[in-house]
Design an enzyme around this catalytic site. Structure first.
Site, PDB file in Angstrom:
ATOM      1  N   LYS A  13       0.828  -1.215   0.000  1.00 32.05           N
ATOM      2  CA  LYS A  13       0.000   0.000   0.000  1.00 32.05           C
ATOM      3  C   LYS A  13       0.858   1.259   0.000  1.00 32.05           C
ATOM      4  CE  LYS A  13      -2.188  -0.663   3.882  1.00 32.05           C
ATOM      5  NZ  LYS A  13      -1.589  -1.912   4.355  1.00 32.05           N
ATOM      6  N   ARG A  88      -8.944   1.633   9.337  1.00 31.62           N
ATOM      7  CA  ARG A  88      -8.537   0.267   9.686  1.00 31.62           C
ATOM      8  C   ARG A  88      -9.698  -0.521  10.286  1.00 31.62           C
ATOM      9  NH1 ARG A  88      -2.944   0.622   8.868  1.00 31.62           N
ATOM     10  NH2 ARG A  88      -1.778  -0.955   9.993  1.00 31.62           N
ATOM     11  N   ARG A 127      11.878  -6.342   4.773  1.00 33.79           N
ATOM     12  CA  ARG A 127      11.571  -4.940   4.484  1.00 33.79           C
ATOM     13  C   ARG A 127      12.471  -3.999   5.278  1.00 33.79           C
ATOM     14  NH1 ARG A 127       5.355  -3.022   4.603  1.00 33.79           N
ATOM     15  NH2 ARG A 127       5.517  -2.866   6.850  1.00 33.79           N
ATOM     16  N   ARG A 160      11.660  -1.882  10.906  1.00 27.18           N
ATOM     17  CA  ARG A 160      10.646  -1.472  11.883  1.00 27.18           C
ATOM     18  C   ARG A 160      10.471  -2.572  12.932  1.00 27.18           C
ATOM     19  NH1 ARG A 160       5.582   0.281   8.355  1.00 27.18           N
ATOM     20  NH2 ARG A 160       4.600  -0.856  10.049  1.00 27.18           N
ATOM     21  N   ARG A 171      -0.382  -8.734  13.347  1.00 30.28           N
ATOM     22  CA  ARG A 171      -0.969  -7.679  12.506  1.00 30.28           C
ATOM     23  C   ARG A 171      -1.906  -8.280  11.451  1.00 30.28           C
ATOM     24  NH1 ARG A 171       4.261  -4.787  10.597  1.00 30.28           N
ATOM     25  NH2 ARG A 171       2.899  -3.381   9.458  1.00 30.28           N
TER      26      ARG A 171
END
Ligand code: AMP
Length: 220
Positions: A13, A88, A127, A160, A171
């Site tokens: 996203k 969300r 990532r 992160r 998540r």
């Protein structure tokens, strides 16, 4: 163009929102980025937000709604915006609709980027994010030219805390429970488009562009 990008963490996203924002000359508004800015300020509020984010839980709606409201009131969002990571849950979606309605505005589309869970875990563990401009890389699929350094701004790349595998699984669970119902919500409103998020970044971008075809302004 007022667009919501929906999808699980790691669906791409952020990358897509940034590319489309540049193409259309409107801002990408990421609730995750807004929250990470608050966390970096090391305030009481920041510490509270971090306690949810580090566990992969949703931050309370009140704080997120305040940050989004402030951001959407800025001048650069008048022409439109791409919401990334917000809403969300249904409560946030309803608050967004109410806020826009008050201003005489409405959403044009909600595009859901669909990626299977196992692919997501693979993507997120590699990532890396730029501490300065939030650009995203992947150690295997999209490495920076120089390891640990952002190609765009020279900022430092970091992993992160909530990108650790266990937190990613949490998540994904939160996405399935709280966020997936938004697909029905926007489906009922006739605003939903679903695109396959697996494949090359520019191919996914083309799919999104064709999904919003007719609404989007022509590229500059
Ligand atoms: P993201 O960068 O969108 O993956 O968000 C990172 C984390 O920030 C999430 O796991 C949540 O803890 C928090 N967060 C981001 N956006 C929201 C939102 N709209 N509502 C609640 N929490 C959020």
């Amino acid at each position: 163009m007022r667009l919501v990008l929906l999808g699980p963490p790691g669906a791409g996203k952020g990358t897509q929102a940034r590319a489309l924002a540049t193409l259309w000359g409107i801002p990408q508004v990421s609730s995750g980025d807004l929250l990470r800015t608050v966390v970096r300020e090391d305030s009481e509020l920041g510490r509270e937000a971090a306690s949810y984010m580090d566990r992969g839980q949703l931050v309370p709606d009140e704080l997120v709604l305040k940050l989004i409201d402030e951001r959407l009131r800025k001048k650069d969002a008048r022409k439109g915006f791409i919401l990334d990571g917000f809403p969300r849950n249904v409560m946030q979606a309803e608050a967004l609709a109410k806020g826009l309605d008050k201003a005489g505005l409405k959403l044009d589309k909600a595009v859901a980027v669909i990626v299977p869970d196992e692919e997501i875990v693979k993507r997120i563990s590699g990532r890396r994010t730029c501490a300065k401009c939030n650009a995203m890389y992947h150690v295997a699929f999209e490495p920076p030219k120089k390891p640990g350094v952002c190609d765009k701004c020279g900022g430092e790349l970091y992993q992160r805390e909530d990108d650790a595998e266990e937190t990613v699984r949490e998540r994904l669970k939160v996405f399935a429970e709280a966020t997936r119902p938004l697909l029905d919500y926007y489906g009922r409103l006739g605003l939903l488009e679903q695109v396959d998020g697996v494949g090359r970044t520019d191919d996914v971008e083309k799919r999104i562009l064709s999904a919003v075809n007719g609404v989007a302004p022509p590229p500059n």
